[in-house]
Design a protein around this motif. Structure first.
Motif, PDB file in Angstrom:
ATOM      1  N   TRP A  22       0.784  -1.160   0.222  1.00  0.00           N
ATOM      2  CA  TRP A  22      -0.016   0.028  -0.099  1.00  0.00           C
ATOM      3  C   TRP A  22       0.912   1.206   0.044  1.00  0.00           C
ATOM      4  CZ3 TRP A  22      -1.406  -4.000   3.985  1.00  0.00           C
ATOM      5  CH2 TRP A  22      -2.507  -4.548   3.226  1.00  0.00           C
ATOM      6  N   GLY A  23       2.102   1.077  -0.154  1.00  0.00           N
ATOM      7  CA  GLY A  23       2.916   2.399  -0.067  1.00  0.00           C
ATOM      8  C   GLY A  23       2.748   3.386  -1.021  1.00  0.00           C
ATOM      9  N   SER A  24       2.365   2.962  -2.574  1.00  0.00           N
ATOM     10  CA  SER A  24       1.832   3.921  -3.253  1.00  0.00           C
ATOM     11  C   SER A  24       0.560   4.512  -3.248  1.00  0.00           C
ATOM     12  CB  SER A  24       2.308   3.374  -4.972  1.00  0.00           C
ATOM     13  OG  SER A  24       1.182   2.236  -4.698  1.00  0.00           O
ATOM     14  N   ASP A  25      -0.233   4.021  -2.344  1.00  0.00           N
ATOM     15  CA  ASP A  25      -1.505   4.465  -2.214  1.00  0.00           C
ATOM     16  C   ASP A  25      -1.805   5.425  -0.911  1.00  0.00           C
ATOM     17  OD1 ASP A  25      -2.290   2.838  -4.444  1.00  0.00           O
ATOM     18  OD2 ASP A  25      -2.777   1.205  -3.222  1.00  0.00           O
ATOM     19  N   TRP A  26      -0.947   5.005  -0.041  1.00  0.00           N
ATOM     20  CA  TRP A  26      -0.857   5.795   1.023  1.00  0.00           C
ATOM     21  C   TRP A  26      -0.058   6.965   1.061  1.00  0.00           C
ATOM     22  CZ3 TRP A  26      -0.565   1.319   5.468  1.00  0.00           C
ATOM     23  CH2 TRP A  26      -1.857   0.660   5.381  1.00  0.00           C
ATOM     24  N   LYS A  27      -0.728   8.352   1.182  1.00  0.00           N
ATOM     25  CA  LYS A  27       0.172   9.353   1.150  1.00  0.00           C
ATOM     26  C   LYS A  27       1.217   9.396   2.249  1.00  0.00           C
ATOM     27  CE  LYS A  27      -2.656  12.506  -1.817  1.00  0.00           C
ATOM     28  NZ  LYS A  27      -3.269  13.703  -2.036  1.00  0.00           N
ATOM     29  N   ILE A  28       0.654   8.900   3.395  1.00  0.00           N
ATOM     30  CA  ILE A  28       1.373   9.129   4.773  1.00  0.00           C
ATOM     31  C   ILE A  28       2.879   8.227   4.534  1.00  0.00           C
ATOM     32  CG2 ILE A  28       0.819   7.255   5.589  1.00  0.00           C
ATOM     33  CD1 ILE A  28       0.922   8.773   8.458  1.00  0.00           C
ATOM     34  N   VAL A  29       2.863   7.287   3.490  1.00  0.00           N
ATOM     35  CA  VAL A  29       4.032   6.530   3.102  1.00  0.00           C
ATOM     36  C   VAL A  29       4.730   7.179   1.889  1.00  0.00           C
ATOM     37  CG1 VAL A  29       4.821   4.383   2.045  1.00  0.00           C
ATOM     38  CG2 VAL A  29       3.365   4.405   4.057  1.00  0.00           C
ATOM     39  N   SER A  30       3.891   7.623   0.643  1.00  0.00           N
ATOM     40  CA  SER A  30       4.302   7.978  -0.678  1.00  0.00           C
ATOM     41  C   SER A  30       5.103   9.418  -0.456  1.00  0.00           C
ATOM     42  CB  SER A  30       3.554   7.923  -1.512  1.00  0.00           C
ATOM     43  OG  SER A  30       2.270   8.898  -1.169  1.00  0.00           O
ATOM     44  N   ASP A  31       4.555  10.272   0.526  1.00  0.00           N
ATOM     45  CA  ASP A  31       5.273  11.541   0.877  1.00  0.00           C
ATOM     46  C   ASP A  31       6.357  11.406   1.752  1.00  0.00           C
ATOM     47  OD1 ASP A  31       3.075  12.278  -0.784  1.00  0.00           O
ATOM     48  OD2 ASP A  31       1.820  13.318   0.542  1.00  0.00           O
ATOM     49  N   HIS A  32       6.494  10.256   2.233  1.00  0.00           N
ATOM     50  CA  HIS A  32       7.712  10.428   3.415  1.00  0.00           C
ATOM     51  C   HIS A  32       8.550   9.210   3.024  1.00  0.00           C
ATOM     52  CE1 HIS A  32       4.553  12.982   5.141  1.00  0.00           C
ATOM     53  NE2 HIS A  32       5.504  13.724   5.540  1.00  0.00           N
ATOM     54  N   LYS A  33       8.855   8.769   1.900  1.00  0.00           N
ATOM     55  CA  LYS A  33       9.464   7.403   1.460  1.00  0.00           C
ATOM     56  C   LYS A  33      10.667   7.329   2.350  1.00  0.00           C
ATOM     57  CE  LYS A  33      10.424   4.763  -2.310  1.00  0.00           C
ATOM     58  NZ  LYS A  33      10.409   4.626  -3.821  1.00  0.00           N
ATOM     59  N   PRO A  34      11.731   8.553   2.261  1.00  0.00           N
ATOM     60  CA  PRO A  34      13.044   8.352   3.002  1.00  0.00           C
ATOM     61  C   PRO A  34      12.893   7.997   4.297  1.00  0.00           C
ATOM     62  CG  PRO A  34      13.070  10.247   1.429  1.00  0.00           C
ATOM     63  CD  PRO A  34      11.543   9.766   1.607  1.00  0.00           C
ATOM     64  N   PHE A  35      11.952   8.649   5.049  1.00  0.00           N
ATOM     65  CA  PHE A  35      11.738   8.555   6.290  1.00  0.00           C
ATOM     66  C   PHE A  35      11.373   7.216   6.589  1.00  0.00           C
ATOM     67  CE2 PHE A  35       8.788   8.231   9.934  1.00  0.00           C
ATOM     68  CZ  PHE A  35       9.615   8.476  11.096  1.00  0.00           C
ATOM     69  N   HIS A  36      10.483   6.592   5.832  1.00  0.00           N
ATOM     70  CA  HIS A  36       9.990   4.990   6.032  1.00  0.00           C
ATOM     71  C   HIS A  36      11.053   3.994   5.585  1.00  0.00           C
ATOM     72  CE1 HIS A  36       5.797   5.778   7.107  1.00  0.00           C
ATOM     73  NE2 HIS A  36       5.746   6.812   6.356  1.00  0.00           N
ATOM     74  N   GLU A  37      11.920   4.370   4.723  1.00  0.00           N
ATOM     75  CA  GLU A  37      13.295   3.471   4.278  1.00  0.00           C
ATOM     76  C   GLU A  37      14.061   3.467   5.430  1.00  0.00           C
ATOM     77  OE1 GLU A  37      14.611   5.102   0.583  1.00  0.00           O
ATOM     78  OE2 GLU A  37      13.202   4.191  -0.487  1.00  0.00           O
ATOM     79  N   PHE A  38      14.374   4.780   6.037  1.00  0.00           N
ATOM     80  CA  PHE A  38      15.164   4.622   7.334  1.00  0.00           C
ATOM     81  C   PHE A  38      14.686   3.946   8.482  1.00  0.00           C
ATOM     82  CE2 PHE A  38      16.231   6.605  11.213  1.00  0.00           C
ATOM     83  CZ  PHE A  38      17.680   6.541  11.300  1.00  0.00           C
ATOM     84  N   ILE A  39      13.465   3.952   8.714  1.00  0.00           N
ATOM     85  CA  ILE A  39      12.671   3.382   9.788  1.00  0.00           C
ATOM     86  C   ILE A  39      12.902   1.766   9.550  1.00  0.00           C
ATOM     87  CG2 ILE A  39      10.557   2.723  11.227  1.00  0.00           C
ATOM     88  CD1 ILE A  39      11.844   5.302  11.944  1.00  0.00           C
ATOM     89  N   PHE A  40      12.595   1.288   8.411  1.00  0.00           N
ATOM     90  CA  PHE A  40      12.534   0.159   7.910  1.00  0.00           C
ATOM     91  C   PHE A  40      13.916  -0.510   7.937  1.00  0.00           C
ATOM     92  CE2 PHE A  40      12.893  -3.167   4.780  1.00  0.00           C
ATOM     93  CZ  PHE A  40      12.162  -4.172   5.238  1.00  0.00           C
ATOM     94  N   SER A  41      15.066   0.257   7.560  1.00  0.00           N
ATOM     95  CA  SER A  41      16.324  -0.275   7.645  1.00  0.00           C
ATOM     96  C   SER A  41      16.710  -0.491   9.135  1.00  0.00           C
ATOM     97  CB  SER A  41      17.528   0.691   7.362  1.00  0.00           C
ATOM     98  OG  SER A  41      17.043   1.189   5.698  1.00  0.00           O
TER      99      SER A  41
END
Length: 343
Positions: free
Chosen positions: A72-91
């Motif tokens: 759902w990353g491309s559908d949820w703006k909270i994810v798509s608009d803050h992709k670098p942040f989520h990538e960091f958290i996931f790392s």
């Protein structure tokens, strides 16, 4: 997102591979001890390895987080608009999960290795005990047939020096078999203080022709033998170098040549009506250690088994002191007490 996951895992595995290479390359004992403290004994390692949150919740949450980002990353703006942040958290989450799994594996390996050695030690100790008892029983039965009404029954059936020799050889065999210690890397000695002369000497030495530090000199310096006599308790140091730093072990020339090793000392203090017979039993390895110096659980288990072995020797030393005391008060053997060749 899958590509990012793959890159993260590859980087984590490369870091792990680098750590393994460093660990294999550096043979320094200090490096290995510090590495174990960090990876196995530290509070952080214990938290990651034993905490139920890190064992169950963290991997589950990481998987669910990845699923949300990927599906759902491309559908949820909270994810798509803050992709670098989520990538960091996931790392952070994926690295944390990998570290938890790695540390858990290291912990299981250390504990499994210690448990296998301990079980093998227990099994071999049982065999040692059975052999010692069976040989003593056979000697008793053999000598029983030769008893006479006027003879000294106690002297006829008790041969403590012979029995001690059997126990010492069986113990050496146990050390060589379980810990893969070579013939020239282990030694057991028994020191005795002659009450008549007030001096110390070796009465048993399994090494044969080795040149040992004189017993009297050893007990004047900071040594494990002196420490166990002072406290009246058995002492075990998995690493002699660490004990020497605390002035609780006297490093001999052989110690310096063979580097490290372990030492165990047991005091046998036997009270007779007239004096105290003092003995120190020492079990020493040169080079190989009996356990990892910082594995306290394994060290305590080995210490207890060595104490049990020495109690059997202590029993024979008590019989030896009884014979010596009897000889000392015998009209026909007056003054023969503490003859080191007595069987």
């Amino acid at each position: 997102m899958i590509e990012y996951l793959a890159k993260t895992i590859i980087i984590a595995l490369l870091i792990l591979a680098l750590l393994v290479i460093i660990f294999k390359t550096f043979k320094s004992k200090i490096f290995r001890i510090n590495a174990r403290k960090i990876l196995y004994e530290s509070a952080f390692a214990l938290f990651l390895r034993n905490n139920r949150f890190t064992q169950i919740v963290l991997p589950s949450f990481t998987g669910a987080y990845f699923l949300c980002l990927d599906v759902w990353g491309s559908d949820w703006k909270i994810v798509s608009d803050h992709k670098p942040f989520h990538e960091f958290i996931f790392s952070i989450l994926i690295i944390g999960s990998l570290c938890t799994a790695i540390l858990r594996g290291i912990g299981d390996w250390y504990e499994g290795k210690s448990d296998k050695e301990y079980i093998a030690f227990i099994e071999r100790f049982s065999v040692l005990t059975a052999r010692v008892v069976s040989q003593k029983l056979a000697r008793f039965k053999k000598n029983l047939k030769r008893l006479t009404p006027t003879g000294n029954t106690f002297r006829a059936i008790t041969h403590p020096n012979d029995q001690i020799d059997i126990i010492l050889q069986e113990t050496l065999g146990l050390l060589r078999e379980i810990f893969k210690i070579s013939e020239n890397a282990a030694c057991i000695t028994i020191m005795h203080s002659n009450p008549n002369k007030q001096d110390w000497s070796y009465i048993k030495d399994t090494s044969g022709n080795w040149v040992h530090t004189p017993a009297q000199e050893l007990l004047k310096n900071g040594s494990t033998a002196a420490n166990c006599l002072e406290t009246g308790e058995a002492v075990f140091f998995p690493c002699k170098e660490e004990a020497a730093k605390l002035n609780l072990y006297y490093l001999s020339d052989r110690d310096r040549r063979m580097e490290t090793g372990s030492v165990f000392c047991y005091p046998a203090l036997i009270q007779t009506p007239n004096y105290i017979d003092s003995y120190v039993i020492s079990i020493i390895t040169y080079g190989p250690t009996l356990c990892d110096p910082i594995d306290t659980r394994h060290a305590n288990a080995i210490k207890e088994i060595l104490i049990d072995i020495c109690r059997r020797i202590d029993l024979e030393l008590t019989l030896r002191s009884m014979r010596d005391w009897q000889d000392f008060h015998s009209p026909t053997k007056k003054g023969s007490a503490h003859d080191e060749t007595t069987n």
